[in-house]
Design a protein around this motif. Sequence first.
Motif, PDB file in Angstrom:
ATOM      1  N   GLY A   1      18.116 -22.168 -39.708  1.00 60.95           N
ATOM      2  CA  GLY A   1      17.042 -21.388 -40.326  1.00 60.95           C
ATOM      3  C   GLY A   1      16.966 -21.532 -41.825  1.00 60.95           C
ATOM      4  O   GLY A   1      15.935 -21.256 -42.430  1.00 60.95           O
ATOM      5  N   ILE A   2      18.065 -21.969 -42.450  1.00 64.21           N
ATOM      6  CA  ILE A   2      18.129 -22.111 -43.898  1.00 64.21           C
ATOM      7  C   ILE A   2      18.007 -23.584 -44.264  1.00 64.21           C
ATOM      8  O   ILE A   2      18.845 -24.394 -43.858  1.00 64.21           O
ATOM      9  CB  ILE A   2      19.460 -21.557 -44.457  1.00 64.21           C
ATOM     10  N   PRO A   3      17.005 -23.986 -45.038  1.00 64.84           N
ATOM     11  CA  PRO A   3      16.870 -25.396 -45.418  1.00 64.84           C
ATOM     12  C   PRO A   3      18.052 -25.876 -46.258  1.00 64.84           C
ATOM     13  O   PRO A   3      18.694 -25.092 -46.968  1.00 64.84           O
ATOM     14  CB  PRO A   3      15.573 -25.420 -46.243  1.00 64.84           C
ATOM     15  N   ASP A   4      18.328 -27.157 -46.193  1.00 67.40           N
ATOM     16  CA  ASP A   4      19.458 -27.721 -46.934  1.00 67.40           C
ATOM     17  C   ASP A   4      19.289 -27.595 -48.442  1.00 67.40           C
ATOM     18  O   ASP A   4      20.288 -27.555 -49.162  1.00 67.40           O
ATOM     19  CB  ASP A   4      19.640 -29.194 -46.555  1.00 67.40           C
ATOM     20  N   PHE A   5      18.046 -27.525 -48.923  1.00 68.60           N
ATOM     21  CA  PHE A   5      17.889 -27.414 -50.373  1.00 68.60           C
ATOM     22  C   PHE A   5      18.348 -26.049 -50.883  1.00 68.60           C
ATOM     23  O   PHE A   5      18.579 -25.883 -52.077  1.00 68.60           O
ATOM     24  CB  PHE A   5      16.452 -27.722 -50.826  1.00 68.60           C
TER      25      PHE A   5
ATOM     26  N   VAL B   1      11.766 -31.729 -55.169  1.00 63.27           N
ATOM     27  CA  VAL B   1      11.007 -31.755 -53.907  1.00 63.27           C
ATOM     28  C   VAL B   1      11.033 -33.135 -53.245  1.00 63.27           C
ATOM     29  O   VAL B   1      10.508 -33.304 -52.145  1.00 63.27           O
ATOM     30  CB  VAL B   1       9.532 -31.313 -54.121  1.00 63.27           C
ATOM     31  N   LYS B   2      11.688 -34.100 -53.894  1.00 67.30           N
ATOM     32  CA  LYS B   2      11.770 -35.438 -53.322  1.00 67.30           C
ATOM     33  C   LYS B   2      12.891 -35.566 -52.295  1.00 67.30           C
ATOM     34  O   LYS B   2      13.017 -36.593 -51.632  1.00 67.30           O
ATOM     35  CB  LYS B   2      11.972 -36.470 -54.437  1.00 67.30           C
ATOM     36  N   ASN B   3      13.728 -34.527 -52.185  1.00 71.08           N
ATOM     37  CA  ASN B   3      14.824 -34.591 -51.218  1.00 71.08           C
ATOM     38  C   ASN B   3      15.203 -33.175 -50.780  1.00 71.08           C
ATOM     39  O   ASN B   3      14.579 -32.200 -51.199  1.00 71.08           O
ATOM     40  CB  ASN B   3      16.029 -35.313 -51.817  1.00 71.08           C
ATOM     41  N   TYR B   4      16.230 -33.089 -49.947  1.00 72.73           N
ATOM     42  CA  TYR B   4      16.661 -31.794 -49.411  1.00 72.73           C
ATOM     43  C   TYR B   4      18.028 -31.380 -49.964  1.00 72.73           C
ATOM     44  O   TYR B   4      18.702 -30.525 -49.392  1.00 72.73           O
ATOM     45  CB  TYR B   4      16.714 -31.852 -47.876  1.00 72.73           C
ATOM     46  N   LYS B   5      18.427 -31.951 -51.088  1.00 71.27           N
ATOM     47  CA  LYS B   5      19.711 -31.615 -51.691  1.00 71.27           C
ATOM     48  C   LYS B   5      19.623 -30.292 -52.459  1.00 71.27           C
ATOM     49  O   LYS B   5      18.563 -29.921 -52.959  1.00 71.27           O
ATOM     50  CB  LYS B   5      20.151 -32.725 -52.648  1.00 71.27           C
ATOM     51  N   GLU B   6      20.759 -29.608 -52.575  1.00 76.89           N
ATOM     52  CA  GLU B   6      20.820 -28.433 -53.443  1.00 76.89           C
ATOM     53  C   GLU B   6      20.520 -28.861 -54.884  1.00 76.89           C
ATOM     54  O   GLU B   6      20.882 -29.964 -55.295  1.00 76.89           O
ATOM     55  CB  GLU B   6      22.203 -27.787 -53.372  1.00 76.89           C
ATOM     56  N   PHE B   7      19.882 -27.988 -55.636  1.00 82.46           N
ATOM     57  CA  PHE B   7      19.441 -28.368 -56.979  1.00 82.46           C
ATOM     58  C   PHE B   7      19.894 -27.406 -58.073  1.00 82.46           C
ATOM     59  O   PHE B   7      19.508 -27.556 -59.226  1.00 82.46           O
ATOM     60  CB  PHE B   7      17.913 -28.496 -57.017  1.00 82.46           C
TER      61      PHE B   7
ATOM     62  N   LYS C   1      21.888 -12.846 -70.813  1.00 83.86           N
ATOM     63  CA  LYS C   1      22.036 -13.319 -69.428  1.00 83.86           C
ATOM     64  C   LYS C   1      21.654 -14.788 -69.329  1.00 83.86           C
ATOM     65  O   LYS C   1      20.630 -15.221 -69.885  1.00 83.86           O
ATOM     66  CB  LYS C   1      21.152 -12.493 -68.488  1.00 83.86           C
ATOM     67  N   GLU C   2      22.460 -15.549 -68.639  1.00 78.08           N
ATOM     68  CA  GLU C   2      22.178 -16.954 -68.371  1.00 78.08           C
ATOM     69  C   GLU C   2      21.928 -17.148 -66.880  1.00 78.08           C
ATOM     70  O   GLU C   2      22.393 -16.368 -66.043  1.00 78.08           O
ATOM     71  CB  GLU C   2      23.359 -17.833 -68.805  1.00 78.08           C
ATOM     72  N   TYR C   3      21.194 -18.196 -66.570  1.00 77.76           N
ATOM     73  CA  TYR C   3      20.858 -18.515 -65.183  1.00 77.76           C
ATOM     74  C   TYR C   3      21.383 -19.909 -64.850  1.00 77.76           C
ATOM     75  O   TYR C   3      21.551 -20.750 -65.741  1.00 77.76           O
ATOM     76  CB  TYR C   3      19.342 -18.457 -64.971  1.00 77.76           C
ATOM     77  N   LEU C   4      21.625 -20.154 -63.581  1.00 76.74           N
ATOM     78  CA  LEU C   4      22.079 -21.478 -63.165  1.00 76.74           C
ATOM     79  C   LEU C   4      21.031 -22.530 -63.516  1.00 76.74           C
ATOM     80  O   LEU C   4      19.826 -22.306 -63.362  1.00 76.74           O
ATOM     81  CB  LEU C   4      22.340 -21.505 -61.658  1.00 76.74           C
ATOM     82  N   GLN C   5      21.494 -23.668 -63.992  1.00 76.10           N
ATOM     83  CA  GLN C   5      20.570 -24.754 -64.313  1.00 76.10           C
ATOM     84  C   GLN C   5      20.019 -25.365 -63.028  1.00 76.10           C
ATOM     85  O   GLN C   5      20.747 -25.547 -62.045  1.00 76.10           O
ATOM     86  CB  GLN C   5      21.278 -25.821 -65.135  1.00 76.10           C
ATOM     87  N   LYS C   6      18.727 -25.682 -63.044  1.00 79.18           N
ATOM     88  CA  LYS C   6      18.055 -26.229 -61.869  1.00 79.18           C
ATOM     89  C   LYS C   6      17.381 -27.550 -62.206  1.00 79.18           C
ATOM     90  O   LYS C   6      16.900 -27.738 -63.338  1.00 79.18           O
ATOM     91  CB  LYS C   6      16.996 -25.247 -61.341  1.00 79.18           C
TER      92      LYS C   6
END
Length: 480
Positions: free
Chosen positions: A187-191, A24-30, A12-17
């Motif tokens: 209700g859902i943060p942008d990150f 935590v320096k911004n609100y972008k998806e990671f 199993k592989e997971y999405l890279q983060k």
Amino acid sequence: MGKPTGFLEFKKEYLQKIDPKERVKNYKEFEKPFPEVVAKDQGARCMDCGIPFCHGDTGCPVDNLIPEFNDFVYRGRWKEAWENLSKTNNFPEFTGRLCPAPCESACTLGIIEPPVSIKSIERTIIDRAWEEGWVIPQTPVSKSGKKVAVVGSGPAGLAAGQQLARAGHTVTIFEKNDRIGGLLRYGIPDFKMEKRHIDRRMKQMEAEGVTFKTNVNVGVDITAKQLLADFDAVVLACGSEVPRDLPVEGRNHKGIHFAMEFLTKNNKHVAGDAIDIINAKDKHVIVIGGGDTGSDCVGTSNRHGAKSVTQIELFPEPPKERDKSTPWPLYPKMYRTSTSHEEGVNRKWAVSTMGFKANEKGEVTAIYGSEVKEENGKFIPVAGTEFEWPADLVFLAMGFVNPVKEGLLADLQKEGLELDNRGNVKAEFGTKSGSFATSVPKVYACGDVRRGQSLIVWAISEGRKCADQVHHFLTSEVEA
């Protein structure tokens, strides 16, 4: 089945983060979608079970055809994978980011190995579909002449509205806030999910004939009686927004907020609105509630630069592995670590808040309570475990109890609307004729307003099924 030995060959592989210290320096998806070769290998792990527990009652409430799209991905047939996915899910970019993936908990491979990466594959499919330009408006062949009002623009309302518009009905979606999306928006943060995903779906739906009306609080700006007079059917999809409170000593001190107040203001700020936020910078933050909303408060507080973040939960710490009380293929009771937890938090379990202390200005300075144990269904304080922790900000994230009664629901109750014993709108769930219908003629209900606080995938599922029943009602009238 793409590769019969795939589940034996590939792990199993997971999405890279992005690293927590950086994200935590911004609100972008990671998180990033799978590269094509990784997605292919992950699709190959699907066992093509005789009975696919990953969907249906034990897995995906929206009934995604999971083994089929896994096979398409394995074979590199990406457009067919998208077409397969779009048959059952209006917004896989939402669920691929926000759903807790009960499908993976029910995966047969999960009995002996980590399950198939279904959620990550789903997200990779839809992200590619948008990049390739495959996601286009689906306009109806003909119009029915029937008008439908949908109250609420969360995932249930959006799904219902899109399905009804594609069926040829004229749909108007009413939203009391200034932007479309409900809790998805505020209700859902942008990150976790950037709001561009909502915006482009809104454009698609407008091209399909849906009209959006924001800043309209139905029941206040428009009466229920007027709505019933103007439309041939009404769909209630206005959510469950009354938060669970904590009536303990010091509850009214300054600095104690419901989680949604904190998250909503921050999301509006991130969107560019000139608004005063509740700032956690250099403060000791306490989050009461161990669920996803509490986790969102943790991630947002860390991005503010909080001095410390502590998340507390009344229930005891769950086991690291699947608990015996929730055997496969049920969604397991077990310890989970969210991406926000990875960014830094002190997690406390089996803790009860007894009260709050404040300074001479009435500003909260501390939380106090004790550890608890459960006896005969009640939580009993454990002697000698009393504590007092510093607290400059406290967020109450203990879930929601029922829909807002004032306004629309109060108006509809005068027309005969019935509520259940939890305060939700009473409407039967199912696929037979009359399901989702309320006690008021031509008024239907779906999502959290009907079932109570639940998952995004249930909201989309209910919106689709409700739309089917409304369509049947409207077309039956035409035939009659």
